[in-house]
Design a protein around this motif. Structure first.
Motif, PDB file in Angstrom:
ATOM      1  N   MET A   1       0.844  -1.159   0.000  1.00 56.77           N
ATOM      2  CA  MET A   1       0.000   0.000   0.000  1.00 56.77           C
ATOM      3  C   MET A   1       0.900   1.236   0.000  1.00 56.77           C
ATOM      4  SD  MET A   1      -3.155   1.043   2.556  1.00 56.77           S
ATOM      5  CE  MET A   1      -2.548   0.037   3.829  1.00 56.77           C
ATOM      6  N   ARG A   4      -0.509   7.438   2.427  1.00 56.96           N
ATOM      7  CA  ARG A   4      -1.856   8.021   2.370  1.00 56.96           C
ATOM      8  C   ARG A   4      -1.831   9.319   1.577  1.00 56.96           C
ATOM      9  NH1 ARG A   4      -6.319   9.191   6.577  1.00 56.96           N
ATOM     10  NH2 ARG A   4      -7.994   9.440   5.091  1.00 56.96           N
ATOM     11  N   THR A  72      -8.711   2.273  -3.326  1.00 59.59           N
ATOM     12  CA  THR A  72      -7.989   2.156  -2.052  1.00 59.59           C
ATOM     13  C   THR A  72      -6.477   2.154  -2.262  1.00 59.59           C
ATOM     14  OG1 THR A  72      -8.168  -0.272  -2.011  1.00 59.59           O
ATOM     15  CG2 THR A  72      -9.901   0.987  -0.894  1.00 59.59           C
ATOM     16  N   GLY A  76      -4.252   5.053  -0.609  1.00 60.09           N
ATOM     17  CA  GLY A  76      -3.267   4.600   0.363  1.00 60.09           C
ATOM     18  C   GLY A  76      -3.869   4.147   1.678  1.00 60.09           C
ATOM     19  N   ASP A  77      -5.199   4.012   1.706  1.00 62.45           N
ATOM     20  CA  ASP A  77      -5.875   3.619   2.948  1.00 62.45           C
ATOM     21  C   ASP A  77      -7.246   3.049   2.611  1.00 62.45           C
ATOM     22  OD1 ASP A  77      -7.085   3.366   5.438  1.00 62.45           O
ATOM     23  OD2 ASP A  77      -7.086   5.512   5.865  1.00 62.45           O
ATOM     24  N   ALA A  80     -10.286   4.924   3.821  1.00 56.92           N
ATOM     25  CA  ALA A  80     -10.574   6.259   3.293  1.00 56.92           C
ATOM     26  C   ALA A  80     -11.854   6.291   2.463  1.00 56.92           C
ATOM     27  CB  ALA A  80      -9.397   6.761   2.461  1.00 56.92           C
TER      28      ALA A  80
END
Length: 142
Positions: A1, A4, A72, A76-77, A80
């Protein structure tokens, strides 16, 4: 990932990196087991064609999940995404071979909203046809 994403780093028109996912019959078996959706239209050509489908089709929620992954990964989250909606337009037909079907997801920021949120509009295709329509995610960025 990835790290964010921050709201100040995006604007209307910002494009998400395109993602292409391969979906095979083996993927459908795994998804059926995980989701509990054992409908034979997702594994039997005989049943799928008897109900008017062109062949075995991917689970709609699997296709929807692949599209969400694009959002996502970009944000990065996974947390979110605060809202997500799609309409199922066409099925993803998955042939009985080692190649399967491709699902391609493109996204673009369609609106910058209050509170660091953005609306991401998605285009999801398979075999050159749009398979999800009105696919949108509201994402809360840092």
């Amino acid at each position: 990932m990835s790290a964010r994403l921050r709201a100040v780093d995006v604007a209307v028109g910002t494009e998400l990196p395109e993602q292409t996912h391969r979906v095979t019959r083996a993927d459908l078996v795994r998804y059926a087991g995980a989701s509990g959706d054992l409908n034979p239209i997702h594994w039997s050509d005989r049943v799928a064609t008897s109900v008017g489908l062109p062949g075995v089709i991917a689970h709609g929620m699997l296709t929807m999940g692949l599209a969400a992954r694009t959002v996502t990964d970009w944000a990065g989250d996974p947390g979110a995404v605060v809202e997500y909606q799609v309409r199922f337009g066409r099925p993803v037909v998955v042939p009985d071979d080692d190649t399967g079907a491709e699902v391609t997801v493109r996204g673009k920021v369609g609106a910058v909203l209050d509170g660091g949120r953005v609306r991401v509009d998605l285009t999801v295709t398979s075999g050159g046809e749009k398979v999800l329509s009105l696919a949108r995610a509201t994402v809360a960025l840092a």
